[in-house]
Design a protein around this motif. Structure first.
Motif: not given
Length: 440
Positions: A103, A203-204, A207
């Motif tokens: 992160e 997951k991208q 997001r």
């Protein structure tokens, strides 16, 4: 993560899928070669992860691990090995720390000391605080797997998240890439790395809160779970072959009564196991499409050896050998496999079989299948009712199930011993139905 534990869970899940919950706790533990206590501990750990992955299941189904996998079978396109990778990839403390590091490096390049300060300030108080050596080890691991990259070559090194590909694509392009990877991962062999890439792309998409991510246009489910589980060792073996390294492992043959044995580190509790310790030079990895199995072909002191990947545990890479002896062994293997239907290296034998054309069908699917699957064999002496197929193979063990799968559309002519074997088998099958016919 201990490799021993990973092997145990692989064999645990393999048996769970194959037996569909038919074994009780004691039978399951005996087959795995572990205690009932270890069985319960492993099952509890997998249940915890399963509850996190399949939160949509009713509480009654989530209580039983086998029921959860059964009822969620078509509700998830993720393979069972990806579930295991999620379960065993990193420890809980590592997971928290690595999440913070990723992160922090998203969008900016940071040094190890800066990342250490961020971790120290952000980690929960109940977790141990890392030192600079731990942070550098995490960065080295993330760099090796391709998640991050060095921004500058001069010290102090700065690291940032390596997501240029996904970040440079529009939402529509990212969806198209995800669909392509989804298709290839579910239709090509091997596919585990494709599943991991598919997981990252998904997951991208989530997001970005793209509506297309939730509605997947394809839903695949590959039924050969053993093939997927075997790929946990596949890339280690391929890497060993590329580097000409020997490997050692504990092997359990398909006929063995047990499929796993724990690695005892305390000599007071050391016990004999049913497996065989093997040190060998890997030369080739072969996939059997008919049965969904992976095979390792290697060279040892007694010559060429063959192992099914599902029986390999405690795999370790050993020292490398010279290029010349490795090439000599590889050439020898290729020569021995010239006439192999799959991996048989026995004595060559010529097989001749008559295939009958299907009656009343405009599509000659028998001939089409022979041409598609018959490898280097050739067809001759064809007439209106049948044709002769001929091939030279190393032994008849591997081609026999293929010939038998044609049923009455295939008649083996040569060799005589194979013809007699099939006659005996068909007579035995016919005898199974005699009593039933009398009862009817």
């Amino acid at each position: 993560m201990a490799k021993e534990g990973f092997d145990k869970e692989i064999q645990f899940l393999r048996m769970l899928v194959l037996t569909s919950g038919a074994f009780n706790r004691q039978q399951f533990a005996e087959r795995l070669g572990i205690s009932v206590h270890t069985f319960d501990k492993t099952q509890r750990r997998l249940k915890e992860i399963l509850n996190g992955v399949y939160q949509h299941l009713p509480e009654e189904q989530r209580k039983q691990l086998s029921d959860a996998i059964q009822f969620s079978y078509y509700e998830s396109s993720d393979p069972i090995l990806l579930f295991l990778f999620r379960a065993k990839s990193v420890k809980e403390t590592e997971s928290e720390r690595i999440s913070l590091l990723l992160e922090a490096m998203d969008g900016q390049a940071l040094t190890a000391k800066e990342l250490l300060e961020i971790c120290s300030a952000s980690l929960p108080s109940y977790l141990p605080m890392p030192d600079e050596k731990t942070i550098r080890a995490d960065l080295k691991y993330l760099e090796e797997v391709g998640v991050i990259k060095k921004e500058h070559t001069a010290r102090p090194f700065r690291y940032r998240l390596q997501n240029d590909l996904a970040a440079g694509l529009s939402d529509e392009e990212l969806v198209e890439l995800f669909d392509f990877v989804d298709i290839m991962a579910n239709t090509q062999v091997p596919s585990v790395q494709g599943y991991l890439l598919r997981d990252s792309l998904k997951k991208q998409l989530l997001r970005r809160q793209s509506g297309s991510a939730a509605a997947e246009p394809f839903l695949y489910k590959y039924h050969y779970n053993s093939r997927i589980l075997d790929e946990a060792h596949l890339f280690t073996l391929i890497s060993a072959i590329e580097q000409r390294c020997k490997v050692s492992f504990l092997y359990f043959s398909p006929k063995s009564e047990k499929s796993y044995s724990s690695k005892n580190t305390n000599p007071l509790f050391e016990r004999e196991h049913a497996g065989q310790h093997v040190t060998t030079l890997p030369l080739k990895v072969v996939y059997d499409h008919q049965y969904g199995r992976w095979y390792l072909l290697s060279n040892s002191k007694i010559g060429i050896r063959k192992y099914r990947l599902e029986g390999i545990t405690q795999l370790e890479v050993e020292d490398a050998v010279g290029q010349l002896p490795f090439e000599q062994k590889s050439i020898e293997l290729e020569q021995r496999m010239t006439n192999s239907w799959l991996i048989d290296t026995g004595r060559p034998v010529t097989v001749r079989a008559r295939f009958f054309h299907p009656k009343g069908s405009g599509n000659n699917f028998i001939k089409e299948r022979v041409l598609l699957q018959g490898q280097w064999g050739h067809i001759h002496s064809e007439d209106e009712s049948s044709f002769i197929y001929e091939i030279t193979v190393n032994g008849t063990t591997e081609i026999k199930p293929w010939l038998r799968s044609f049923g009455s559309s295939c008649e083996v002519l040569e060799p005589l011993f194979l013809r007699q074997e099939l006659i005996a088998e068909w007579k035995e099958i016919a005898s199974y139905y005699e009593s039933v016919r009398e009862d009817l």
